[in-house]
Scaffold this motif. Structure first.
Motif, short mmCIF file in Angstrom:
data_model
loop_
_atom_site.label_atom_id
_atom_site.label_comp_id
_atom_site.label_asym_id
_atom_site.label_seq_id
_atom_site.Cartn_x
_atom_site.Cartn_y
_atom_site.Cartn_z
N ALA A 22 0.82 -1.22 0.00
CA ALA A 22 0.00 0.00 0.00
C ALA A 22 0.84 1.26 0.00
O ALA A 22 0.57 2.19 -0.78
CB ALA A 22 -0.94 -0.01 1.21
N ILE A 23 1.86 1.34 0.85
CA ILE A 23 2.63 2.58 0.96
C ILE A 23 3.36 2.94 -0.34
O ILE A 23 3.23 4.07 -0.83
CB ILE A 23 3.60 2.49 2.15
CG1 ILE A 23 2.82 2.48 3.47
CG2 ILE A 23 4.58 3.66 2.14
CD1 ILE A 23 3.68 2.41 4.70
N PRO A 24 4.14 2.03 -0.95
CA PRO A 24 4.77 2.42 -2.24
C PRO A 24 3.75 2.74 -3.32
O PRO A 24 3.98 3.65 -4.13
CB PRO A 24 5.61 1.18 -2.61
CG PRO A 24 5.81 0.45 -1.33
CD PRO A 24 4.57 0.69 -0.52
N SER A 25 2.65 2.01 -3.35
CA SER A 25 1.63 2.26 -4.38
C SER A 25 1.04 3.65 -4.23
O SER A 25 0.87 4.38 -5.22
CB SER A 25 0.52 1.21 -4.30
OG SER A 25 1.02 -0.09 -4.50
N VAL A 26 0.71 4.04 -3.01
CA VAL A 26 0.11 5.36 -2.78
C VAL A 26 1.11 6.47 -3.09
O VAL A 26 0.77 7.48 -3.74
CB VAL A 26 -0.39 5.48 -1.33
CG1 VAL A 26 -0.85 6.89 -1.02
CG2 VAL A 26 -1.53 4.49 -1.09
N ILE A 27 2.36 6.31 -2.66
CA ILE A 27 3.37 7.34 -2.93
C ILE A 27 3.60 7.50 -4.42
O ILE A 27 3.64 8.62 -4.95
CB ILE A 27 4.68 6.98 -2.20
CG1 ILE A 27 4.48 7.08 -0.68
CG2 ILE A 27 5.81 7.92 -2.64
CD1 ILE A 27 5.69 6.64 0.11
N LEU A 28 3.76 6.39 -5.13
CA LEU A 28 3.96 6.46 -6.58
C LEU A 28 2.75 7.07 -7.28
O LEU A 28 2.90 7.90 -8.20
CB LEU A 28 4.24 5.06 -7.13
CG LEU A 28 5.64 4.51 -6.95
CD1 LEU A 28 5.70 3.06 -7.43
CD2 LEU A 28 6.67 5.34 -7.71
N THR A 29 1.56 6.66 -6.87
CA THR A 29 0.35 7.17 -7.51
C THR A 29 0.22 8.67 -7.35
O THR A 29 -0.02 9.41 -8.32
CB THR A 29 -0.89 6.47 -6.93
OG1 THR A 29 -0.79 5.06 -7.16
CG2 THR A 29 -2.15 6.99 -7.58
N LEU A 30 0.38 9.17 -6.14
CA LEU A 30 0.23 10.60 -5.89
C LEU A 30 1.34 11.41 -6.54
O LEU A 30 1.10 12.51 -7.07
CB LEU A 30 0.19 10.86 -4.39
CG LEU A 30 -1.01 10.30 -3.63
CD1 LEU A 30 -0.91 10.61 -2.15
CD2 LEU A 30 -2.31 10.83 -4.21
N ALA A 31 2.57 10.88 -6.53
CA ALA A 31 3.68 11.60 -7.13
C ALA A 31 3.50 11.73 -8.64
O ALA A 31 3.60 12.82 -9.22
CB ALA A 31 5.00 10.91 -6.81
N LEU A 32 3.22 10.61 -9.31
CA LEU A 32 3.07 10.64 -10.77
C LEU A 32 1.81 11.40 -11.18
O LEU A 32 1.82 12.14 -12.18
CB LEU A 32 3.03 9.21 -11.30
CG LEU A 32 4.30 8.38 -11.11
CD1 LEU A 32 4.10 6.95 -11.59
CD2 LEU A 32 5.48 9.02 -11.83
N ALA A 33 0.72 11.23 -10.44
CA ALA A 33 -0.51 11.92 -10.78
C ALA A 33 -0.37 13.43 -10.61
O ALA A 33 -0.88 14.21 -11.43
CB ALA A 33 -1.66 11.39 -9.93
N SER A 34 0.31 13.86 -9.56
CA SER A 34 0.49 15.30 -9.35
C SER A 34 1.37 15.91 -10.45
O SER A 34 1.11 17.04 -10.90
CB SER A 34 1.10 15.56 -7.98
OG SER A 34 2.37 14.94 -7.85
N MET A 35 2.39 15.18 -10.90
CA MET A 35 3.23 15.68 -11.99
C MET A 35 2.42 15.80 -13.28
O MET A 35 2.51 16.81 -14.01
CB MET A 35 4.42 14.75 -12.21
CG MET A 35 5.41 14.73 -11.08
SD MET A 35 6.76 13.58 -11.41
CE MET A 35 7.61 13.60 -9.81
N MET A 36 1.63 14.77 -13.58
CA MET A 36 0.83 14.80 -14.79
C MET A 36 -0.23 15.89 -14.71
O MET A 36 -0.49 16.61 -15.68
CB MET A 36 0.17 13.43 -14.99
CG MET A 36 -0.62 13.31 -16.28
SD MET A 36 0.45 13.52 -17.71
CE MET A 36 -0.77 13.85 -18.98
N ALA A 37 -0.85 16.04 -13.55
CA ALA A 37 -1.87 17.08 -13.38
C ALA A 37 -1.26 18.47 -13.53
O ALA A 37 -1.87 19.38 -14.11
CB ALA A 37 -2.53 16.94 -12.01
N PHE A 38 -0.05 18.65 -13.03
CA PHE A 38 0.63 19.94 -13.18
C PHE A 38 0.90 20.25 -14.65
O PHE A 38 0.72 21.38 -15.10
CB PHE A 38 1.94 19.90 -12.40
CG PHE A 38 2.77 21.14 -12.53
CD1 PHE A 38 2.45 22.30 -11.83
CD2 PHE A 38 3.88 21.16 -13.37
CE1 PHE A 38 3.21 23.45 -11.96
CE2 PHE A 38 4.64 22.31 -13.50
CZ PHE A 38 4.31 23.45 -12.80
#
Length: 308
Positions: free
Chosen positions: A99-115
């Protein structure tokens, strides 16, 4: 004979004001809303409460009186037995590893793409956003067989994977969870970032700030409420995931708690009181996470709701 002006028939009653009429209408509407919420709460709570109730009863009482009976005795012996027999301490750690690596990767990549799609105007920003969002429309079962074959033929060093492939590893579940959740998070964060004033990044560009500085120092700190709300949702969703770990992880010692609960089920006989206790233990971390982050979760969801 004249009629008195002060008779009850001639006393004029003041008409209700607009506020009173609207208030009475809203009050009547709220009865239906409250009734609907009460019914839905009962529908959601009855299975959970009955699972807890079943977990407190020994198997002998359940077999004798039935599952829908109210006979005792009651105790916590099923929880102790489920914790030891199911190896929940190890299973919970497996869930943490996923759960922890999945959440960190998801939020990091999604925030970059959203930006990228919200703060810059370029040819394919809308197309990429639609593609990321459309990926969530695919049912997981459709991609189960292709992903299984792809992971089966992806070779890894034996120092990384004892199977020599992506199968039977945490990496496979982390990759799939990240891929399936990144679209939703990108959609939410991009809409949130679009509401931020463009003057912030324009002023930063005038001052010579790079794109990375704009993302990390200006936009991302302002998105903390949205990131906190998404983080709470993602932890709960990925923690509760049952399908992907069951498909990709065959070693029982590496399964997360949601799939490892099958260790409590016998080959020829099932102790449903023990399974109910194991299911109750599985739910506790999600409740703790939600109540611990409830303020950030609600703030992230309601932020901007009062904007005109």
């Amino acid at each position: 004979m004249s009629t008195s002006l002060t008779s009850p028939e001639n006393i004029s009653h003041p008409l209700p004001t607009e506020t009173e009429r609207v208030g009475s209408t809203v009050g009547r509407r709220h009865y239906g809303t409250h009734l609907f919420l009460i019914v839905m709460s009962i529908v959601w709570l009855v299975p959970l409460l009955w699972t807890v109730y079943t977990s407190l009863r020994p198997k002998e009482a359940t077999d004798k009186y039935g599952y829908w009976s109210l006979h005792g005795p009651f105790g916590f012996s099923n929880f102790t037995k489920a914790w030891k027999q199911g190896g929940f301490s190890h299973l919970f750690m497996n869930s943490v590893y996923i759960a922890i690596p999945s959440v960190i990767l998801t939020l990091a990549l999604a925030s970059m793409m959203a930006f990228a799609v919200s703060r810059f105007t370029w040819k394919f920003n809308l197309t990429l956003l639609v593609m990321f969002t459309a990926g969530n429309l695919l049912p997981p079962q459709v991609l189960a067989a292709p992903l299984f074959e792809m992971f089966k033929h992806t070779s890894l060093p034996y120092s990384v994977s004892d199977s020599g492939t992506l199968l039977n590893t945490y990496y496979s579940v982390i990759l799939v969870d990240t891929a399936f959740q990144i679209g939703f998070c990108t959609f939410v964060l991009s809409n949130y970032m679009k509401a931020l004033p463009m003057d912030l990044t324009e002023a930063a560009m005038v001052d010579g700030a790079s794109v990375w500085v704009q993302y990390t120092r200006i936009i991302l700190p302002l998105c903390r409420p949205a990131v906190a709300a998404l983080g709470t949702l993602e932890v709960i969703w990925i923690y509760n995931d049952f399908f992907w770990p069951l498909l990709f992880i065959t070693d029982g010692s590496r399964q997360p708690v949601t799939t490892g609960i099958n260790n409590l089920q016998g080959q020829f006989l099932s102790n449903y009181s023990l399974l109910a206790a194991g299911a109750t233990l599985t739910v506790i971390p999600t409740l703790v996470i939600y109540f611990a982050l409830q303020r950030q979760f609600v703030a992230g969801l309601t932020l901007g709701a009062s904007k005109g």
